[in-house]
Design an enzyme around this catalytic site. Structure first.
Site, PDB file in Angstrom:
ATOM      1  N   ARG A   1      -5.235  -5.728 -12.469  1.00 12.70           N
ATOM      2  CA  ARG A   1      -6.629  -5.832 -12.026  1.00 12.70           C
ATOM      3  C   ARG A   1      -6.758  -5.507 -10.537  1.00 12.70           C
ATOM      4  NH1 ARG A   1      -6.600 -10.745 -14.793  1.00 12.70           N
ATOM      5  NH2 ARG A   1      -6.775 -11.891 -12.819  1.00 12.70           N
TER       6      ARG A   1
ATOM      7  N   ILE B   1       0.851  -1.195   0.000  1.00 10.11           N
ATOM      8  CA  ILE B   1       0.000   0.000   0.000  1.00 10.11           C
ATOM      9  C   ILE B   1       0.882   1.239   0.000  1.00 10.11           C
ATOM     10  CG2 ILE B   1      -1.797   1.266   1.240  1.00 10.11           C
ATOM     11  CD1 ILE B   1      -2.659  -1.392   2.474  1.00 10.11           C
TER      12      ILE B   1
ATOM     13  N   GLU C   1       1.892  -3.560   5.695  1.00 10.32           N
ATOM     14  CA  GLU C   1       0.967  -3.232   4.615  1.00 10.32           C
ATOM     15  C   GLU C   1       1.305  -3.983   3.326  1.00 10.32           C
ATOM     16  OE1 GLU C   1       3.044  -1.209   6.117  1.00 10.32           O
ATOM     17  OE2 GLU C   1       3.994   0.255   4.794  1.00 10.32           O
TER      18      GLU C   1
ATOM     19  N   HIS D   1      -4.258   4.344  13.913  1.00 10.04           N
ATOM     20  CA  HIS D   1      -3.998   2.941  13.595  1.00 10.04           C
ATOM     21  C   HIS D   1      -5.271   2.110  13.501  1.00 10.04           C
ATOM     22  CE1 HIS D   1       0.417   3.005  13.758  1.00 10.04           C
ATOM     23  NE2 HIS D   1       0.252   3.978  14.652  1.00 10.04           N
TER      24      HIS D   1
END
Length: 586
Positions: A527, A465, A507, A477
């Site tokens: 995708r 991320i 992440e 958080h």
């Protein structure tokens, strides 16, 4: 010569000529941190300092003698006319205005009109305009930030937020759980901690608050009745001003869940060691008693449609109870209610005639009980039960937890399938519901071996991320955990049935694609990137991911995940929100 004498001299010589204001007086006027001017009773200008002239973009000689309507133009003059009439009537005026300066910029100002009264007559009035644009914008930002904090605290269940300034004065007190601590927002906001909290509590909190104002983060735990809260104090910096924030989170259910999983692990260990069913049942009974803090707990097995056997009880079974008993469908017993309905049951004894089972419980000193069904291979096997010597010792909330625990108990009492289920739970990331790193490594070794044996393709995608630290820093958080869980759900939605999506840590996620070459895997990564980036994540808004793709045949001796990670680094280096394939450019 003072201002009045200069004006008297000017008024005595018509037509008026611009008077000479002494340099010392001019310096004083220009030293005032505001725009200053004087308008006579006929609303013509007689004096203005440099700040006033600069604001309106006029020269002193040009402004002198000008009517105020000419300077302000018709709309502004009409808006100010009421204040002008009042000040010429001898009444000082103070109001706020949004103005446009000579450069076309929008400015916020506080305007003061002060009458010039001599011998009972108003000869004119002084104008002082203070530019408060920076202050107004800061107030707007503060209100915006305050609204955000309030919205965040008010929208998350089990949380409250306190914001305090350098004087330890509460600026914001908001959240659904604040009442649990015995306070309402209006009791706290605007007051210092020593004024509103009990002395011992204020003394306990002050060093933690001071540490937060100094830039540290301090965490502690507090138990309020049956609930447990985790509190964290930390710094908040906004527009150069330092404040502190306390976030309190109800972690009762989390701690209970941790205790439940610890108990499950203990039971799973016994099952893995092939402990005897009776020993496992005894262990279960003692775990239940300690986990729910009740007087006794038991594992009961149904031996027929109208009969049951107490397999294990903690502590030892009292002499008033029979290990085996036959019951009627009308008996008022938690165990019998589960047998009749197949659903969890909560019973308070002594409220009505309940037959032999209730008589035995009352004789043992028990006043309330809860039982939850255990099913093995789809059939009702028995119950786990809790009993208390208080009529309020077993609650509906405890029954709900017991029902959840009973579902886990089925694993321990079941067959080999149950043990496999235990293993799956031990290899699942609790936050995202995805396989964890340990499980991923097992899957990876198996898929590499299978691809080599069959001569098929195998690809891996490593996704990260982008700027996730900013999400945690901005929204906290807790909201970061929500985003991680949502990202995991979107990845599961785009993955095929035979593909493995796991949380690798933090992440970062890993996606294994059996029988998939690098080109197909790159399309799959795209995708996923679109699925994550196309829809906002609630208040957090849109986030993006970067992806690195590698096919096993391209990895060589470096390792499949290591090469996918190198491709991820390339995607990050190229600007993020993109997918890169390892070895694609040779």
């Amino acid at each position: 010569m003072n201002i009045h004498s200069a004006l008297d001299h000017e008024n005595a010589n018509h037509p008026p000529a611009m008077p000479e204001v002494p340099a010392q007086m001019r310096a004083v006027l220009n030293g005032i941190p505001a725009m200053v001017a004087y308008w006579d009773a006929e609303l013509r200008n007689r004096l203005a300092n440099d700040a006033y002239l600069s604001w309106f973009g006029v020269e002193a000689q040009q402004l002198y003698g000008m009517h105020i309507r000419e300077l302000l133009h018709e709309d502004v003059y009409a808006a100010n006319r009421g204040y002008i009439d009042k000040v010429l009537g001898g009444e000082p005026q103070l109001f706020k205005r949004t103005l446009t300066d000579a450069g076309g910029g929008t400015r916020h100002a506080e305007v003061s009109y002060m009458p010039d009264e001599r011998d009972g007559a108003v000869l004119g009035f002084f104008v002082m305009i203070t530019d408060v644009t920076d202050r107004v914008l800061a107030e707007h930002r503060q209100r915006r930030d305050t609204d955000r904090y309030r919205a965040l605290a008010g929208s998350i269940p089990g949380v409250f937020v306190l914001l305090f300034d350098a004087d330890l004065r509460y600026l914001i007190a908001e959240g659904q759980e604040l009442h649990a601590f015995g306070y309402r927002p209006e009791e706290l906001e605007g007051r210092r901690i020593h004024d509103v909290l009990e002395g011992w509590l204020a003394e306990e909190l002050e060093p933690r608050y001071r540490a937060a104002l100094a830039g540290e983060e301090v965490a502690w735990t507090r138990r309020i009745g049956p609930r447990t809260y985790r509190l964290k104090a930390g710094p908040v910096n906004s527009d150069g001003a330092t404040a502190g924030m306390v976030v309190a989170v109800d972690v009762t259910e989390r701690l209970q869940q941790e205790q439940t999983w610890a108990a499950l692990h203990e039971i799973a260990t016994a099952v893995a060691r092939n402990a005897a069913p009776e020993d496992i049942s005894v262990q279960l009974a003692f775990i239940l008693r300690d986990l729910f803090a009740v007087d006794s707990a038991a594992v009961v097995r149904y031996t027929g449609p109208l009969s049951a056997e107490i397999v294990a009880m903690a502590p030892a079974m009292p002499s008033t109870l029979s290990r085996e008993h036959v019951f009627a469908l009308t008996d008022n017993s938690a165990t019998v209610r589960v047998a009749v309905t197949g659903k969890p049951a909560l019973v308070v004894y002594g409220t009505k005639s309940g037959g032999v089972a209730e008589g035995q419980m009352l004789a043992g000193g028990f006043r309330s009980a809860a039982a939850a069904p255990i099913r093995v291979h789809g059939s009702l096997w028995g119950v786990v039960s809790l009993t208390s010597k208080s009529s309020t010792g077993v609650t509906a909330a405890m029954l709900e937890r017991l029902a959840q625990f009973a579902e886990l108990v089925e694993i321990a009492i079941g067959n080999t399938e149950a043990r496999a289920q235990l293993e799956r739970q031990a290899t699942t990331d609790e936050l995202s519901g995805l396989p964890n790193r340990r499980s991923l490594e097992q899957h990876l070794a198996h898929e590499i071996e299978r691809a080599a044996a069959r001569g098929t393709h195998l690809s891996a995608i490593v996704l990260d991320i982008d700027h996730f630290k900013k999400v945690n820093d901005t929204f906290g958080h807790l909201m970061g955990d929500v985003v991680l869980a949502d990202v995991a759900a979107r990845l599961r939605a785009v993955a095929r049935k035979d593909e493995i999506v796991a949380r690798f840590g933090g992440e970062e996620f890993v996606w294994l694609l059996p029988e998939t070459d690098g080109v197909e895997a790159l399309l799959a990564a795209e995708r996923a990137r679109v699925a994550i980036g196309s829809e906002p994540f609630g208040d957090v808004g849109h986030i993006t991911v970067s992806a690195g793709v590698c096919e096993l045949s391209d990895a060589g001796s470096r390792g499949l995940l290591a090469c996918a990670d190198r491709a991820l680094y390339a995607a990050k280096h190229a600007g993020r929100d993109r997918s890169e394939r390892y070895g694609a450019a040779g």
